[in-house]
Design a protein around this motif. Structure first.
Motif, short mmCIF file in Angstrom:
data_model
loop_
_atom_site.label_atom_id
_atom_site.label_comp_id
_atom_site.label_asym_id
_atom_site.label_seq_id
_atom_site.Cartn_x
_atom_site.Cartn_y
_atom_site.Cartn_z
N LEU B 108 1.86 16.33 37.93
CA LEU B 108 2.77 15.31 37.55
C LEU B 108 2.73 15.49 35.72
CD1 LEU B 108 5.84 13.90 37.58
CD2 LEU B 108 5.25 11.82 37.96
N ARG B 109 3.08 16.36 35.02
CA ARG B 109 3.16 16.73 33.61
C ARG B 109 4.49 16.74 32.62
NH1 ARG B 109 1.42 22.50 31.73
NH2 ARG B 109 -0.06 22.56 33.47
N ALA B 110 3.48 15.48 32.43
CA ALA B 110 4.28 15.49 30.96
C ALA B 110 4.10 16.57 29.76
CB ALA B 110 4.13 13.99 30.57
N ARG B 111 5.62 17.24 29.37
CA ARG B 111 5.66 18.15 28.35
C ARG B 111 6.09 17.47 27.14
NH1 ARG B 111 7.93 22.46 28.83
NH2 ARG B 111 6.15 23.56 27.78
N GLY B 112 6.49 17.85 26.10
CA GLY B 112 7.61 18.57 25.04
C GLY B 112 7.09 17.09 23.82
N LEU B 122 1.96 6.75 29.68
CA LEU B 122 2.69 7.85 30.60
C LEU B 122 1.64 7.97 32.02
CD1 LEU B 122 2.53 10.24 27.64
CD2 LEU B 122 4.25 9.36 29.13
N GLN B 123 0.36 7.82 31.63
CA GLN B 123 -0.83 7.82 32.60
C GLN B 123 -0.66 6.80 33.50
OE1 GLN B 123 -4.94 8.48 32.43
NE2 GLN B 123 -4.88 6.61 32.30
N ARG B 124 -0.28 5.95 32.86
CA ARG B 124 0.28 4.61 34.19
C ARG B 124 1.98 4.62 35.26
NH1 ARG B 124 0.75 -1.41 31.47
NH2 ARG B 124 0.74 -2.01 34.06
N CYS B 125 2.49 5.89 34.41
CA CYS B 125 3.57 6.04 34.64
C CYS B 125 3.70 6.54 36.08
CB CYS B 125 4.41 6.24 33.99
SG CYS B 125 5.66 4.49 33.38
N GLY B 126 2.76 7.15 36.63
CA GLY B 126 2.65 8.40 37.05
C GLY B 126 1.91 9.77 36.77
N PHE B 127 2.40 10.03 35.84
CA PHE B 127 1.53 11.35 35.13
C PHE B 127 0.15 11.98 34.57
CE2 PHE B 127 5.52 10.58 32.58
CZ PHE B 127 6.24 11.96 32.79
N ASN B 128 -0.40 12.68 35.95
CA ASN B 128 -2.18 12.56 35.85
C ASN B 128 -1.93 14.15 34.96
OD1 ASN B 128 0.03 14.47 37.58
ND2 ASN B 128 -2.25 15.33 38.24
N ALA B 129 -1.58 14.30 34.06
CA ALA B 129 -1.30 16.16 33.53
C ALA B 129 -0.11 15.36 31.75
CB ALA B 129 -1.39 17.05 33.32
N LEU B 130 -0.81 15.97 31.19
CA LEU B 130 -0.22 15.52 29.21
C LEU B 130 -0.46 17.49 28.00
CD1 LEU B 130 -1.52 12.59 28.74
CD2 LEU B 130 0.27 12.67 29.73
N GLU B 131 0.20 17.65 28.07
CA GLU B 131 0.45 18.98 27.17
C GLU B 131 0.56 18.73 25.75
OE1 GLU B 131 2.73 22.01 29.84
OE2 GLU B 131 2.73 21.96 27.42
N PHE B 132 -0.25 18.42 25.27
CA PHE B 132 -0.26 18.70 23.68
C PHE B 132 -0.26 19.76 23.04
CE2 PHE B 132 -1.06 14.15 24.39
CZ PHE B 132 0.17 12.90 23.87
N THR B 133 0.11 20.51 21.78
CA THR B 133 -0.15 22.28 21.57
C THR B 133 -0.84 21.60 20.53
OG1 THR B 133 2.02 21.59 20.65
CG2 THR B 133 2.38 22.63 21.90
N ASP B 134 -1.39 20.29 19.60
CA ASP B 134 -2.11 20.33 18.20
C ASP B 134 -3.11 20.21 18.79
OD1 ASP B 134 -2.82 20.02 16.05
OD2 ASP B 134 -2.47 17.82 16.49
#
Lengths: 556, 167
Positions: B108-112, B122-134
């Motif tokens: 489950l990935r958060a992007r943007g 985000l992690q606590r809500c269930g995201f296990n993947a986070l995208e950061f372009t920087d």
């Protein structure tokens, strides 16, 4: 009162570290202004007209002596030596430096305090009756429920970026002293069919630019389900509340747009998925939290003896007797009374309290009220547990620091936002209007003759001064760059809640004392025996007030 | 493509924090065109529905999207991404919890547009993947996954509220 354990303490300590990191990155330029904004707001830090403003959380208004002394120290050390009690029972300081705020938060954490979620689009401080736990008309002490809600809502990972701010209030007594009808969620403790108390749940109330009285979405909720039900409401709001227009983003707009029935159905359907899950409150947890709020160690008093002492004191000091009559309240415990310390003396900006007064209140509550006091949403202080025979000594102590003003619940006990003197949102200065009205009505006999009267002033339509629910409401408006004041009549925050209706065209600031005086003359001319301003208004309607005020030519 | 150098020293392509570690991303972001055969690309919800809802696809939700069409297929999907158009739009937090509560166990990935300061929520809500372009923000997000040692509430990472765990 609730005491932190290691978990609670670690959490506020970690919050301090987090905000120190965020502030440092902001000051270095790593966090943009727009990025820092919601982060600082969720720690109570506004950037105001003249300086930043820090809003410190006072959960449901309860404070103890060491916390008061810390607040006094903070106002002295980092600010200008005074604090302001807000209409959410919180404490605001108006002149901190941004770079000092992490240190202030660290000082607060040392006495189990914080500024978490005192602003921003998140769940704010839960408020309640300042007489909670002592009021004679109470069904159940609401504070354990407030604390359970505080813990549940604190740093809730799902609800930190809501469409708009979110306010919850709990009432546990016959008379509503928590204004639950004007909250996003209002909870009223009610007896259940099986004998156990539960909650009547209201949603979609609110003040601001579109004032709405909350709608009942559940007549009875079993108490163990409180948190999962709140979670369901918040989830529906988080997903469906409007985000395109901040003036239409509160839950009241969603409830209106969906209709109460459809909104309720959405909540119930979300709740079906959550109910009986781990968030269900175990009986032991309810009991554990309730244990923190059991009454203090009251002395077993002879009520007749206490009453006799008080009577003798009253006979020897008529000014004291008057203060007791106006500013003290019946108590559940024989021989005790609760006392309102008015922060509304003429010339004192409503709700402001100096560092010396805070220190003095700390001493007085230690000496006479088990070391605790409460802030109220009327911007006053309550010492809730005072022996009748101690009232005179308390009064003398209050008098010495200018805190014995006998006007609690009367016209000059004005609720007033900080207004244009401080707030960058305000259209108009509210404090000078409050001061002018207080100065006009200094005559106490006249004041008491007017009976109980709530006059609320907001400097703009964000309604921090709750003008919609004042018997008389005053709203600052901007007309082509000039300040004007609109008057409304008939608001009420009681269980028969109502919103004030606008009298007519607005007035200039300098005319406001005359306008109020004219309105009160109409009341005095029309009132029947023992009829309050609100009762008389409800009987005779707006017209006689309109006729008299506008015939005088005050309107612009 | 940006490159980052995680703690173990070898640079990887693109910024992704997965299960607490900085790793190479094996998915391409959604594009206007449907993906070529064999291309591992995240589909928009419309593309996925247009392709007859393949059970092994990666699908991206926007904040206001309805979960219902996805629920029947959740068991097979390797990846669901939630796109945040603005970091102040909190709808994605509720979407994530709903997905996990519906039994989704894939990535489950958060992007943007996200802030490193949101990583733990985000992690606590269930995201296990986070995208950061920087890359700097990616590293900051990694450091901020455990700002708080405990939360009061039950959530996706720890279903038991603190009141069921207090020692």
């Amino acid at each position: 009162m609730y005491r932190y354990d290691d978990y609670d303490q670690r959490l506020v300590d970690e919050r301090v570290d987090q905000f120190r990191d965020q502030t440092a990155r902001y000051l270095r330029g790593d966090l943009l202004e727009a990025e820092f904004l919601p982060l600082r707001l969720q720690n109570g830090l506004y950037v105001q007209r003249l300086a930043p403003m820090l809003r410190i959380a006072v959960p449901y208004g309860l404070l103890e002596a060491r916390q008061l002394r810390k607040l006094a120290y903070i106002t002295r050390h980092y600010d200008k030596g005074y604090a302001h009690i807000s209409t959410r029972q919180n404490v605001q300081i108006n002149w901190p430096r941004v770079e000092d705020v992490p240190d202030i938060l660290e000082d607060l954490a040392s006495v189990q305090m914080h500024a978490i979620q005192t602003s921003g689009n998140c769940i704010r401080n839960t408020t309640t009756d300042p007489l909670a736990g002592v009021a004679a008309d109470e069904l159940e002490d609401p504070r354990p429920w407030c604390e359970l809600i505080r813990q549940w809502s604190t740093l809730h990972p799902e609800f930190a970026f809501l469409p708009r701010k979110f306010k919850i209030a709990v009432c546990g007594s016959a008379e509503d002293r928590a204004a639950i009808h004007s909250h996003d969620i209002g909870l009223e403790i009610v007896p259940g069919p099986a004998g156990e108390n539960g909650f009547r749940v209201l949603a979609g109330g609110g003040l601001g630019r579109t004032p709405v009285i909350g709608s009942e979405i559940r007549p009875f909720l079993e108490r163990r389900h409180l948190l999962s039900y709140l979670e369901a409401i918040l989830r529906v709001y988080n997903q469906h509340g409007r985000r395109d227009n901040k003036y239409k983003a509160r839950i009241k707009i969603l409830v209106k747009a969906m209709g109460v029935e459809a909104f309720t159905a959405a909540v119930e359907s979300e709740w079906e998925r959550l109910r009986d899950g781990p968030t269900t409150l175990p009986e032991e947890e309810i009991e554990r939290i309730a244990g923190f709020f059991r009454g203090p160690a009251y002395a077993a008093l002879d009520p007749a003896a206490e009453a006799a002492v008080l009577e003798a004191h009253c006979a020897s000091e008529p000014i004291f007797a008057n203060w007791v009559q106006r500013n003290s309240h019946d108590h559940q415990e024989p021989g005790y009374r609760a006392v309102t310390v008015s922060l509304k003396a003429t010339g004192n900006p409503p709700g402001d309290v100096s560092d010396a007064q805070l220190d003095c209140l700390a001493d007085l509550c230690e000496a006479y009220s088990f070391g605790q006091l409460r802030t109220t949403h009327q911007q006053n202080i309550v010492l809730a547990d005072v022996r009748e025979s101690d009232l005179l000594a308390l009064w003398r102590g209050l008098q010495a620091v200018g805190l014995a003003c006998p006007n609690a619940g009367y016209l000059t006990d004005i609720i007033c936002c900080p207004g244009g003197d401080f707030c960058s949102l305000a259209n108009a200065k509210s404090i000078p209007v409050a001061e002018a009205i207080q100065a006009r009505f200094e005559d106490l006999d006249y004041l008491y003759d007017l009976g109980p009267l709530e006059l609320n002033i907001s400097g703009c339509m964000n309604a921090c001064g709750h003008h919609h629910i004042g018997h008389i409401g005053i709203l600052g408006v901007d007309k082509k760059g000039e300040e004007f004041f609109q008057v409304s009549l008939g608001g009420s925050q009681s269980k028969e809640a109502s919103l004030g209706q606008i009298l007519g065209p607005s007035f200039r600031r300098e005319d406001m004392p005359d306008v109020i005086e004219t309105l009160l003359r109409v009341y005095l001319d029309h009132r029947l025996e023992d009829e309050s301003f609100l009762e008389a208004l409800r009987r005779i309607g707006m017209q006689p007030f309109k006729d008299r005020v506008y015939d005088n030519g005050n309107a612009r | 493509m940006t490159t980052v150098t995680p703690a173990n020293g070898s640079p990887v392509r693109v910024a992704l924090l997965r299960d607490g570690a900085i790793v190479a991303d094996d998915w391409l972001p959604p594009a206007e065109q449907s993906p070529n055969d064999g291309e591992a690309r995240i589909l928009t919800l419309t593309q996925w529905q247009g392709a007859a809802c393949p059970g092994d696809a990666a699908v991206q939700l926007e904040a206001g999207d309805d979960l219902e069409p996805l629920l029947a297929a959740l068991a097979g999907l390797p990846l669901v991404a939630v796109h945040f158009a603005s970091f102040t739009d909190g709808r994605g937090f509720s979407l994530a919890r709903r997905l996990r509560e519906a039994g989704f166990i894939g990535e489950l990935r958060a992007r943007g547009q996200l802030l490193p300061d949101q990583a733990q929520y985000l992690q606590r809500c269930g995201f296990n993947a986070l995208e950061f372009t920087d890359p700097e923000r990616l590293a900051q997000a990694q450091e901020r996954l455990s700002v708080f040692s405990n939360g009061y509430q039950g959530a996706a990472d720890q279903p038991l509220p603190l009141f069921r765990r207090r020692a």
